[in-house]
Design a protein around this motif. Structure first.
Motif, PDB file in Angstrom:
ATOM      1  N   THR A   1       0.846  -1.187   0.000  1.00 14.50           N
ATOM      2  CA  THR A   1       0.000   0.000   0.000  1.00 14.50           C
ATOM      3  C   THR A   1       0.882   1.238   0.000  1.00 14.50           C
ATOM      4  O   THR A   1       1.735   1.403   0.859  1.00 14.50           O
ATOM      5  CB  THR A   1      -0.925   0.022   1.229  1.00 14.50           C
ATOM      6  OG1 THR A   1      -0.123  -0.059   2.407  1.00 14.50           O
ATOM      7  CG2 THR A   1      -1.901  -1.143   1.191  1.00 14.50           C
TER       8      THR A   1
ATOM      9  N   ASN B   1      -0.595  -9.144  -8.973  1.00 12.94           N
ATOM     10  CA  ASN B   1      -2.054  -9.214  -8.824  1.00 12.94           C
ATOM     11  C   ASN B   1      -2.532 -10.631  -8.566  1.00 12.94           C
ATOM     12  O   ASN B   1      -3.565 -10.833  -7.946  1.00 12.94           O
ATOM     13  CB  ASN B   1      -2.750  -8.643 -10.055  1.00 12.94           C
ATOM     14  CG  ASN B   1      -2.871  -7.151  -9.982  1.00 12.94           C
ATOM     15  OD1 ASN B   1      -3.153  -6.594  -8.933  1.00 12.94           O
ATOM     16  ND2 ASN B   1      -2.632  -6.491 -11.095  1.00 12.94           N
TER      17      ASN B   1
ATOM     18  N   SER C   1      -4.868  -6.609  -4.869  1.00  9.24           N
ATOM     19  CA  SER C   1      -5.336  -5.411  -4.183  1.00  9.24           C
ATOM     20  C   SER C   1      -5.818  -4.422  -5.230  1.00  9.24           C
ATOM     21  O   SER C   1      -5.435  -4.486  -6.398  1.00  9.24           O
ATOM     22  CB  SER C   1      -4.227  -4.793  -3.328  1.00  9.24           C
ATOM     23  OG  SER C   1      -3.248  -4.190  -4.130  1.00  9.24           O
ATOM     24  N   ASP C   2      -6.664  -3.505  -4.806  1.00  7.07           N
ATOM     25  CA  ASP C   2      -7.173  -2.496  -5.733  1.00  7.07           C
ATOM     26  C   ASP C   2      -6.041  -1.616  -6.261  1.00  7.07           C
ATOM     27  O   ASP C   2      -6.040  -1.226  -7.425  1.00  7.07           O
ATOM     28  CB  ASP C   2      -8.227  -1.632  -5.051  1.00  7.07           C
ATOM     29  CG  ASP C   2      -9.515  -2.392  -4.808  1.00  7.07           C
ATOM     30  OD1 ASP C   2      -9.778  -3.367  -5.551  1.00  7.07           O
ATOM     31  OD2 ASP C   2     -10.253  -2.023  -3.877  1.00  7.07           O
ATOM     32  N   GLN C   3      -5.089  -1.317  -5.395  1.00  7.37           N
ATOM     33  CA  GLN C   3      -3.979  -0.459  -5.802  1.00  7.37           C
ATOM     34  C   GLN C   3      -3.126  -1.133  -6.880  1.00  7.37           C
ATOM     35  O   GLN C   3      -2.769  -0.500  -7.872  1.00  7.37           O
ATOM     36  CB  GLN C   3      -3.120  -0.114  -4.592  1.00  7.37           C
ATOM     37  CG  GLN C   3      -2.112   0.970  -4.877  1.00  7.37           C
ATOM     38  CD  GLN C   3      -1.412   1.387  -3.621  1.00  7.37           C
ATOM     39  OE1 GLN C   3      -0.917   0.551  -2.877  1.00  7.37           O
ATOM     40  NE2 GLN C   3      -1.375   2.674  -3.377  1.00  7.37           N
TER      41      GLN C   3
ATOM     42  N   LYS D   1      -4.152  -3.362  -8.995  1.00 10.49           N
ATOM     43  CA  LYS D   1      -4.955  -3.384 -10.222  1.00 10.49           C
ATOM     44  C   LYS D   1      -4.912  -2.031 -10.931  1.00 10.49           C
ATOM     45  O   LYS D   1      -4.798  -1.960 -12.151  1.00 10.49           O
ATOM     46  CB  LYS D   1      -6.395  -3.764  -9.904  1.00 10.49           C
ATOM     47  CG  LYS D   1      -6.549  -5.212  -9.502  1.00 10.49           C
ATOM     48  CD  LYS D   1      -7.969  -5.528  -9.104  1.00 10.49           C
ATOM     49  CE  LYS D   1      -8.072  -6.948  -8.563  1.00 10.49           C
ATOM     50  NZ  LYS D   1      -9.399  -7.252  -8.060  1.00 10.49           N
ATOM     51  N   ARG D   2      -4.999  -0.950 -10.140  1.00  7.17           N
ATOM     52  CA  ARG D   2      -4.948   0.390 -10.732  1.00  7.17           C
ATOM     53  C   ARG D   2      -3.591   0.672 -11.365  1.00  7.17           C
ATOM     54  O   ARG D   2      -3.507   1.251 -12.447  1.00  7.17           O
ATOM     55  CB  ARG D   2      -5.261   1.457  -9.682  1.00  7.17           C
ATOM     56  CG  ARG D   2      -6.755   1.540  -9.381  1.00  7.17           C
ATOM     57  CD  ARG D   2      -7.055   2.669  -8.440  1.00  7.17           C
ATOM     58  NE  ARG D   2      -6.736   2.162  -7.093  1.00  7.17           N
ATOM     59  CZ  ARG D   2      -6.250   2.886  -6.102  1.00  7.17           C
ATOM     60  NH1 ARG D   2      -6.029   4.172  -6.254  1.00  7.17           N
ATOM     61  NH2 ARG D   2      -5.996   2.355  -4.925  1.00  7.17           N
TER      62      ARG D   2
END
Length: 93
Positions: free
Chosen positions: A38, A70, A75-77, A79-80
């Protein structure tokens, strides 16, 4: 006896030289982008700026790295970041 001593010294020098050469060959720079899972918003912006400066070849390596990341650490981060890298690759080609 002297011949045996000379042969063992030559062997030791050869082995030491080979070991030193093998260690020196593998000293290539390793680029790591995004050390933690993160990132803070400032660190994320810094990461995006670093990604913007990469060549297409390096972008593809980073893309593969984030595909693997991934899978192992979804995590969303991540993926972004992967989507951002893929958009940069599309824009560069």
């Amino acid at each position: 006896m002297r011949l045996l001593l000379l042969a063992s010294i030559a062997s030791a020098i050869g082995a030491a030289t080979t070991y030193a050469h093998a260690a020196a060959v593998h000293r290539t720079p390793v680029y790591r982008i995004g050390m933690s899972d993160t990132l803070s918003p400032d660190s994320l912006q810094l990461l995006y700026r670093q990604i913007d400066q990469l060549s297409v070849f390096d972008l593809k390596k980073v893309r593969e790295s984030y595909i693997y990341r991934n899978r192992t650490q979804p995590s969303d981060q991540n993926k972004r970041i992967l989507l951002y890298v893929e958009e940069r690759i599309k824009g560069a080609q």
